[in-house]
Motif scaffolding. Structure first.
Motif, short mmCIF file in Angstrom:
data_model
loop_
_atom_site.label_atom_id
_atom_site.label_comp_id
_atom_site.label_asym_id
_atom_site.label_seq_id
_atom_site.Cartn_x
_atom_site.Cartn_y
_atom_site.Cartn_z
N TRP A 192 -7.79 32.99 35.87
CA TRP A 192 -7.80 31.56 35.60
C TRP A 192 -9.23 31.13 35.33
CZ3 TRP A 192 -3.23 29.93 34.50
CH2 TRP A 192 -2.10 30.38 35.19
N SER A 193 -9.45 30.35 34.28
CA SER A 193 -10.80 29.94 33.90
C SER A 193 -11.27 28.76 34.75
CB SER A 193 -10.82 29.54 32.42
OG SER A 193 -12.04 28.92 32.09
N ALA A 194 -12.33 28.98 35.53
CA ALA A 194 -12.84 27.92 36.40
C ALA A 194 -13.30 26.72 35.58
CB ALA A 194 -13.99 28.46 37.25
N GLY A 195 -13.95 26.97 34.43
CA GLY A 195 -14.42 25.87 33.60
C GLY A 195 -13.29 25.03 33.05
N VAL A 196 -12.21 25.69 32.61
CA VAL A 196 -11.06 24.95 32.08
C VAL A 196 -10.37 24.19 33.20
CG1 VAL A 196 -8.86 25.14 30.87
CG2 VAL A 196 -10.78 26.60 30.19
N LEU A 197 -10.22 24.81 34.35
CA LEU A 197 -9.57 24.12 35.47
C LEU A 197 -10.34 22.88 35.88
CD1 LEU A 197 -8.29 27.02 37.77
CD2 LEU A 197 -7.16 25.89 35.84
N ASP A 198 -11.68 22.93 35.84
CA ASP A 198 -12.48 21.75 36.14
C ASP A 198 -12.17 20.63 35.14
OD1 ASP A 198 -13.69 22.95 38.28
OD2 ASP A 198 -15.52 23.52 37.19
N LEU A 199 -12.04 20.98 33.87
CA LEU A 199 -11.71 19.99 32.85
C LEU A 199 -10.35 19.37 33.11
CD1 LEU A 199 -12.20 18.65 30.02
CD2 LEU A 199 -11.06 20.67 29.05
N VAL A 200 -9.39 20.18 33.51
CA VAL A 200 -8.02 19.71 33.72
C VAL A 200 -7.90 18.93 35.02
CG1 VAL A 200 -5.63 20.49 34.03
CG2 VAL A 200 -7.09 21.60 32.35
N GLY A 201 -8.72 19.28 36.00
CA GLY A 201 -8.62 18.63 37.29
C GLY A 201 -7.63 19.32 38.22
N VAL A 202 -7.47 20.63 38.03
CA VAL A 202 -6.56 21.43 38.85
C VAL A 202 -7.37 22.54 39.51
CG1 VAL A 202 -4.61 23.04 38.76
CG2 VAL A 202 -4.55 20.93 37.42
N SER A 203 -7.05 22.87 40.74
CA SER A 203 -7.74 23.96 41.42
C SER A 203 -6.96 25.26 41.24
CB SER A 203 -7.90 23.66 42.91
OG SER A 203 -6.64 23.73 43.56
N GLY A 204 -7.69 26.37 41.32
CA GLY A 204 -7.03 27.66 41.21
C GLY A 204 -5.97 27.88 42.27
N SER A 205 -6.12 27.25 43.42
CA SER A 205 -5.14 27.41 44.50
C SER A 205 -3.83 26.70 44.21
CB SER A 205 -5.73 26.88 45.82
OG SER A 205 -5.99 25.49 45.72
N GLN A 206 -3.81 25.87 43.17
CA GLN A 206 -2.56 25.20 42.77
C GLN A 206 -1.76 26.00 41.74
OE1 GLN A 206 -4.65 21.24 41.96
NE2 GLN A 206 -2.63 20.56 42.64
N LEU A 207 -2.30 27.13 41.34
CA LEU A 207 -1.65 27.97 40.35
C LEU A 207 -1.25 29.29 40.98
CD1 LEU A 207 -4.14 27.30 37.41
CD2 LEU A 207 -1.93 26.19 37.81
N PRO A 208 -0.14 29.89 40.55
CA PRO A 208 0.35 31.10 41.22
C PRO A 208 -0.53 32.31 40.94
CG PRO A 208 2.07 30.05 39.86
CD PRO A 208 0.77 29.41 39.50
N PRO A 209 -0.48 33.32 41.81
CA PRO A 209 -1.13 34.59 41.51
C PRO A 209 -0.54 35.20 40.24
CG PRO A 209 -0.37 34.51 43.80
CD PRO A 209 0.22 33.33 43.10
N VAL A 210 -1.36 35.95 39.49
CA VAL A 210 -0.95 36.50 38.21
C VAL A 210 -0.68 38.00 38.35
CG1 VAL A 210 -1.56 36.82 35.78
CG2 VAL A 210 -2.35 34.78 37.02
#
Length: 524
Positions: A192-210
């Motif tokens: 998961w891209s940390a930079g893109v998640l910052d733009l979206v306003g979502v944390s990596g912990s809100q997305l499932p393991p891949v």
């Protein structure tokens, strides 16, 4: 128990239909069951579904398919589903949003903003997914803008496949193929891209393991009882529907493109590593860790000819007939000379899911004369769809070489669609696959994942020995010459129609009609 008594289940969850197929491991038999469910449109641009209704339909299709196997050993179940879907779950894993499908365009303004700001190019470079309203990235930014309280209540943001796998196994995960279609996953680093998640306003912990697409989980006791399978049956998480379809039609050689045409169309080819298109036209999604599918969906396919039939030839294409290859309709089109006696249609009745599609020219008939009949308009619609797909193939070939095209989908059951498409492509072309090719692809990937096939090619050949050959499409050289001439004119025609559309929009927005009359020579 011999191989003829062993089957693998491939489940393809589509936009309105789920197909569950049981494929014998020796290719001797297949059983396919389907169930349908509604696509809801509560507001303009919104296209959503109840995820639990969809899961219930899937379980019913699997249960019926299992019953058809008459006690055969089911070695595994593998899943395929569309990318670009989003569901929000609370901390108890209960949906707090409906399923937003890839066709939901409520986030069109978000996509425009990202393109105007110049961010779309870098987002595409990192994620392999063009910025468009169907992208989960745009959907989540829309939620942040318009539903902030709902975002606060959302513990997880997941996709359709993720929800279905959770209901089958009790485990909440996603896989590489679906993750690579979210617009938030770095396809180069496989995280998961940390930079893109910052733009979206979502944390990596809100997305499932891949997981890899070949990841194997186990069927839960409750799900097993519901579908008639033993608890612990392997469940292969599988790939998204596009990559699964490429595998199911045996179009996984790097020089072969798979072209699917039903109501909409799709063109894809397989490469060894993520390949990002600088024009932001094509997306890139995983089939496996070392097989990536590059391609695009075309929203104007058989539905354009269906529209032409209902609008122009309702006596042979009644409103109740939802087929895009109505034999009576195409028989009338076959009476018309190739090239439709100078009549050309640009088939863009709907915007495609690309920056070019959303800002491109509208649909139009060009060259209309009194000698043209309704049949001409229908044939020109069919030719327009094929010409557009030929243009898409050319653009894809600029990224990666393509020497052959394999055709599949309901439209290509009719010889007119096959003949025109092959003449437009002007390269070796064959027909392969059936309506269940995505389910077959899911099953083949599952067979490879559990170690019963050495590679993907062997897996699909075991389940359908005839699929690797296909039926060659003979092409009339005169037909090829006709369409080559038409294709040479298309760029100019699109430019002219696009500019006319822009002028009409400007005129409609400007109440001073006299100014336009003075500005355009001869308008008065």
């Amino acid at each position: 128990m011999g191989p003829e008594r062993r089957v693998i289940l491939g489940v393809d969850v589509g936009t309105t239909t789920v197909r569950a197929g049981a494929f014998a491991l020796d290719g001797s038999a297949r059983h396919v069951r389907t169930r349908t469910y509604p696509l809801l449109q509560p507001l303009p641009g919104w296209q959503v579904q109840d995820p639990d209704v969809l899961v219930a339909a899937t379980l019913a299709a699997v249960s019926a398919c299992v019953a058809d196997t008459a006690g055969a050993e089911v070695v595994a179940l593998a899943v395929s589903s569309p990318r670009h879907c989003v569901i929000g779950l609370d901390a108890t894993l209960t949906p707090v949003t409906p399923l937003l499908t890839g066709a939901d365009t409520r986030s069109a303004e978000v996509a425009r903003d990202l393109r105007v700001s110049g961010q779309s190019r870098e987002l595409h470079r990192v994620t392999g997914t063009p910025v468009h309203p169907g992208s989960p990235l745009c959907k989540l930014i829309w939620f942040a803008r318009h539903e902030p309280y709902l975002c606060t209540a959302t513990r997880w943001w997941i996709g359709l496949k993720d929800y279905l796998v959770h209901r089958l196994t009790g485990t909440l995960v996603t896989e590489l193929s679906s993750a690579s279609g979210t617009g938030m996953f770095d396809v180069h680093r496989r995280v998961w891209s940390a930079g893109v998640l910052d733009l979206v306003g979502v944390s990596g912990s809100q997305l499932p393991p891949v997981l890899p697409t070949t990841g194997v989980l186990r069927l839960s006791s409750a799900a097993g009882q519901g579908v008639g399978l033993p608890s612990g049956t392997p469940v292969v998480v599988g790939a998204a529907d596009g990559p699964s379809r490429s595998l199911g039609m045996a179009a996984i050689d790097s020089t072969v493109a798979g072209l699917t045409l039903a109501a909409t169309g799709a063109l894809r080819t397989v490469v060894a590593a993520p390949l990002v298109d600088p024009s932001e036209t094509f997306s890139c999604a995983a089939l496996t860790e070392d097989a990536w599918v590059v391609g695009t969906t075309v929203n104007n396919g058989g539905n354009v000819v269906r529209w032409a039939g209902r609008a122009l030839e309702p006596d042979v294409c009644p409103a109740s007939d939802d087929q895009f290859s109505a034999p009576g309709l195409l028989a009338l089109a076959e009476r018309i000379t190739p090239g439709s006696d100078g009549l050309v249609m640009l088939p863009q009745l709907r915007a495609d899911r690309t920056p070019q599609g959303e800002s491109g020219p509208p649909g139009a008939y060009l060259g209309l004369r009194s000698e043209h009949s309704r049949d001409h308009l229908v044939r020109a619609a069919l030719e327009g769809v094929c010409l557009h797909l030929g243009d898409v193939r050319d653009r894809l070939a600029e990224l990666t070489p393509i020497s052959r095209v394999r055709l599949t989908g309901g439209a290509f059951r009719h010889p007119l669609w096959r003949a025109v498409m092959a003449a437009v492509l002007d390269c070796p072309t064959d027909v392969a696959g059936k309506d269940d090719d995505a389910a077959l692809g899911a099953a083949a990937l599952g067979l490879f994942a559990i170690g019963l096939a050495a590679d993907l090619t062997e897996a699909v050949a075991l389940l359908d020995p005839e699929i690797v050959h296909g039926e060659p499409v003979a092409v009339d050289p005169c037909l090829t010459t006709t369409y080559r001439g038409l294709r040479a004119k298309l760029p100019v025609l699109r430019t002219v129609v696009g500019r006319v559309g822009e002028i009409l929009d400007e005129v409609a927005a400007d109440p001073d009609v006299d100014r336009w009359v003075e500005a355009v020579p001869g308008a008065s």
